[in-house]
Design an enzyme around this catalytic site. Structure first.
Site, PDB file in Angstrom:
ATOM      1  N   THR A 189       5.324   1.518  10.678  1.00  0.00           N
ATOM      2  CA  THR A 189       4.482   0.325  10.886  1.00  0.00           C
ATOM      3  C   THR A 189       3.385   0.216   9.830  1.00  0.00           C
ATOM      4  O   THR A 189       3.100  -0.867   9.323  1.00  0.00           O
ATOM      5  CB  THR A 189       3.831   0.391  12.291  1.00  0.00           C
ATOM      6  OG1 THR A 189       4.863   0.558  13.263  1.00  0.00           O
ATOM      7  CG2 THR A 189       3.052  -0.876  12.602  1.00  0.00           C
ATOM      8  N   GLU A 238      13.225 -10.951  22.610  1.00  0.00           N
ATOM      9  CA  GLU A 238      12.694 -11.564  21.384  1.00  0.00           C
ATOM     10  C   GLU A 238      13.665 -12.591  20.798  1.00  0.00           C
ATOM     11  O   GLU A 238      13.237 -13.634  20.300  1.00  0.00           O
ATOM     12  CB  GLU A 238      12.384 -10.472  20.360  1.00  0.00           C
ATOM     13  CG  GLU A 238      11.185  -9.622  20.793  1.00  0.00           C
ATOM     14  CD  GLU A 238      10.826  -8.522  19.800  1.00  0.00           C
ATOM     15  OE1 GLU A 238       9.865  -7.799  20.085  1.00  0.00           O
ATOM     16  OE2 GLU A 238      11.498  -8.403  18.753  1.00  0.00           O
ATOM     17  N   LYS A 271       6.943 -11.817   7.725  1.00  0.00           N
ATOM     18  CA  LYS A 271       5.583 -12.213   8.093  1.00  0.00           C
ATOM     19  C   LYS A 271       4.906 -13.036   6.976  1.00  0.00           C
ATOM     20  O   LYS A 271       5.392 -13.074   5.835  1.00  0.00           O
ATOM     21  CB  LYS A 271       4.773 -10.957   8.417  1.00  0.00           C
ATOM     22  CG  LYS A 271       5.295 -10.208   9.654  1.00  0.00           C
ATOM     23  CD  LYS A 271       4.327  -9.102  10.073  1.00  0.00           C
ATOM     24  CE  LYS A 271       4.831  -8.376  11.298  1.00  0.00           C
ATOM     25  NZ  LYS A 271       3.824  -7.409  11.817  1.00  0.00           N
ATOM     26  N   ARG A 287      15.211  -0.805  11.822  1.00  0.00           N
ATOM     27  CA  ARG A 287      13.991   0.019  11.873  1.00  0.00           C
ATOM     28  C   ARG A 287      13.927   0.963  10.669  1.00  0.00           C
ATOM     29  O   ARG A 287      12.865   1.183  10.092  1.00  0.00           O
ATOM     30  CB  ARG A 287      13.915   0.792  13.191  1.00  0.00           C
ATOM     31  CG  ARG A 287      13.605  -0.127  14.373  1.00  0.00           C
ATOM     32  CD  ARG A 287      13.617   0.626  15.694  1.00  0.00           C
ATOM     33  NE  ARG A 287      12.541   1.611  15.774  1.00  0.00           N
ATOM     34  CZ  ARG A 287      11.260   1.313  16.003  1.00  0.00           C
ATOM     35  NH1 ARG A 287      10.888   0.045  16.150  1.00  0.00           N
ATOM     36  NH2 ARG A 287      10.348   2.257  16.078  1.00  0.00           N
ATOM     37  N   PHE A 346      -6.044  -4.711  18.797  1.00  0.00           N
ATOM     38  CA  PHE A 346      -5.692  -5.523  17.625  1.00  0.00           C
ATOM     39  C   PHE A 346      -5.002  -6.840  17.981  1.00  0.00           C
ATOM     40  O   PHE A 346      -4.595  -7.591  17.095  1.00  0.00           O
ATOM     41  CB  PHE A 346      -4.814  -4.715  16.655  1.00  0.00           C
ATOM     42  CG  PHE A 346      -3.558  -4.137  17.272  1.00  0.00           C
ATOM     43  CD1 PHE A 346      -2.413  -4.911  17.431  1.00  0.00           C
ATOM     44  CD2 PHE A 346      -3.510  -2.804  17.674  1.00  0.00           C
ATOM     45  CE1 PHE A 346      -1.259  -4.384  17.993  1.00  0.00           C
ATOM     46  CE2 PHE A 346      -2.352  -2.267  18.233  1.00  0.00           C
ATOM     47  CZ  PHE A 346      -1.233  -3.061  18.397  1.00  0.00           C
ATOM     48  N   ASN A 376       2.148  -6.233   7.262  1.00  0.00           N
ATOM     49  CA  ASN A 376       3.149  -5.203   6.968  1.00  0.00           C
ATOM     50  C   ASN A 376       4.545  -5.785   6.721  1.00  0.00           C
ATOM     51  O   ASN A 376       5.560  -5.140   6.979  1.00  0.00           O
ATOM     52  CB  ASN A 376       3.153  -4.118   8.054  1.00  0.00           C
ATOM     53  CG  ASN A 376       3.560  -4.629   9.417  1.00  0.00           C
ATOM     54  OD1 ASN A 376       3.689  -5.838   9.623  1.00  0.00           O
ATOM     55  ND2 ASN A 376       3.776  -3.730  10.357  1.00  0.00           N
ATOM     56  N   ARG A 409       8.621  -2.037   4.125  1.00  0.00           N
ATOM     57  CA  ARG A 409       7.162  -1.991   4.244  1.00  0.00           C
ATOM     58  C   ARG A 409       6.519  -1.209   3.102  1.00  0.00           C
ATOM     59  O   ARG A 409       5.415  -1.555   2.656  1.00  0.00           O
ATOM     60  CB  ARG A 409       6.760  -1.432   5.604  1.00  0.00           C
ATOM     61  CG  ARG A 409       6.946  -2.478   6.713  1.00  0.00           C
ATOM     62  CD  ARG A 409       6.887  -1.847   8.061  1.00  0.00           C
ATOM     63  NE  ARG A 409       6.816  -2.820   9.151  1.00  0.00           N
ATOM     64  CZ  ARG A 409       7.097  -2.522  10.409  1.00  0.00           C
ATOM     65  NH1 ARG A 409       7.464  -1.286  10.737  1.00  0.00           N
ATOM     66  NH2 ARG A 409       7.012  -3.438  11.345  1.00  0.00           N
TER      67      ARG A 409
HETATM   68  P1  CMP Z   1       5.010  -5.289  14.506  1.00  0.00           P
HETATM   69  O1  CMP Z   1       6.259  -4.506  14.329  1.00  0.00           O
HETATM   70  O2  CMP Z   1       5.074  -6.737  14.228  1.00  0.00           O
HETATM   71  O3  CMP Z   1       4.508  -5.100  16.026  1.00  0.00           O
HETATM   72  C1  CMP Z   1       3.140  -5.241  16.387  1.00  0.00           C
HETATM   73  C2  CMP Z   1       2.234  -5.353  15.207  1.00  0.00           C
HETATM   74  O4  CMP Z   1       0.876  -5.107  15.428  1.00  0.00           O
HETATM   75  C3  CMP Z   1       2.631  -4.319  14.179  1.00  0.00           C
HETATM   76  O5  CMP Z   1       3.866  -4.647  13.596  1.00  0.00           O
HETATM   77  C4  CMP Z   1       1.428  -4.356  13.236  1.00  0.00           C
HETATM   78  O6  CMP Z   1       1.573  -5.304  12.191  1.00  0.00           O
HETATM   79  C5  CMP Z   1       0.298  -4.844  14.150  1.00  0.00           C
HETATM   80  N1  CMP Z   1      -0.777  -3.881  14.264  1.00  0.00           N
HETATM   81  C6  CMP Z   1      -2.047  -4.106  13.881  1.00  0.00           C
HETATM   82  N2  CMP Z   1      -2.811  -3.032  14.133  1.00  0.00           N
HETATM   83  C7  CMP Z   1      -2.005  -2.097  14.683  1.00  0.00           C
HETATM   84  C8  CMP Z   1      -2.206  -0.768  15.149  1.00  0.00           C
HETATM   85  N3  CMP Z   1      -3.411  -0.178  15.093  1.00  0.00           N
HETATM   86  N4  CMP Z   1      -1.139  -0.104  15.649  1.00  0.00           N
HETATM   87  C9  CMP Z   1       0.089  -0.689  15.710  1.00  0.00           C
HETATM   88  N5  CMP Z   1       0.324  -1.964  15.290  1.00  0.00           N
HETATM   89  C10 CMP Z   1      -0.702  -2.651  14.769  1.00  0.00           C
END
Ligand code: CMP
Length: 137
Positions: free
Chosen positions: A92, A127, A10, A86, A58, A113, A103
């Site tokens: 996350t 994807e 990212k 993962r 979000f 993240n 992360r």
């Molecule tokens: P990613 O694995 O890219 O998939 C969706 C993204 O949404 C996640 O990582 C986070 O970076 C982003 N995100 C932002 N806010 C939230 C939240 N409250 N819960 C989960 N994902 C979030």
């Protein structure tokens, strides 16, 4: 089982100059890239990629953020690639990510993240096709 997964380094991780560290982790874990490209997503591309989240509060922030600077998109391949990636990424929210994960090492917030990784086999296929339509299975 040999499988593929989609990863995105990212904008925050690209700015921190940790592309190399993250790709090294994929390689050492046995899921090296079979395709990769550096690009800046348009807002439309970010919204298309994260369409499954379009009802989440979000969504706008996430897609604006993902279009805010260059990212590196990778198709990774190896035994159990989805789970291996993962586990490499960690939770996350970087504050909850286990020590030693990408992360935990490089993430700044739940939004910034460091990396994305497909969460299941069906999403991995969708994807990978989104960014690498030319890639044959
Ligand atoms: P990613 O694995 O890219 O998939 C969706 C993204 O949404 C996640 O990582 C986070 O970076 C982003 N995100 C932002 N806010 C939230 C939240 N409250 N819960 C989960 N994902 C979030």
């Amino acid at each position: 089982m040999k499988e593929r997964t989609l990863a995105i380094i990212k904008p925050d991780a690209v700015k921190k100059h940790v592309i190399g560290d993250i790709i090294r982790r994929y390689e050492e874990a046995g899921i090296p890239p079979i395709a990769l490209k550096m690009m800046t997503l348009s807002k439309d591309q970010a919204e298309g990629f994260y369409a499954v989240h379009n009802a989440r509060p979000f969504f706008q922030d996430l897609t604006t953020y993902m279009a805010s600077g260059p990212v590196v998109v990778l198709a990774l391949e190896g035994e159990n690639a989805i789970k291996v990636n993962r586990d490499l990424m960690g939770a996350t929210d970087p504050k909850k990510a286990e020590t030693g994960t990408i992360r935990a090492a490089h993430g700044a917030s739940i939004e910034a993240n460091a990396v994305h990784g497909s969460d299941a086999s069906e999403t991995a296929q969708v994807e990978i096709a989104f960014f690498f339509p030319e890639l044959k299975s």
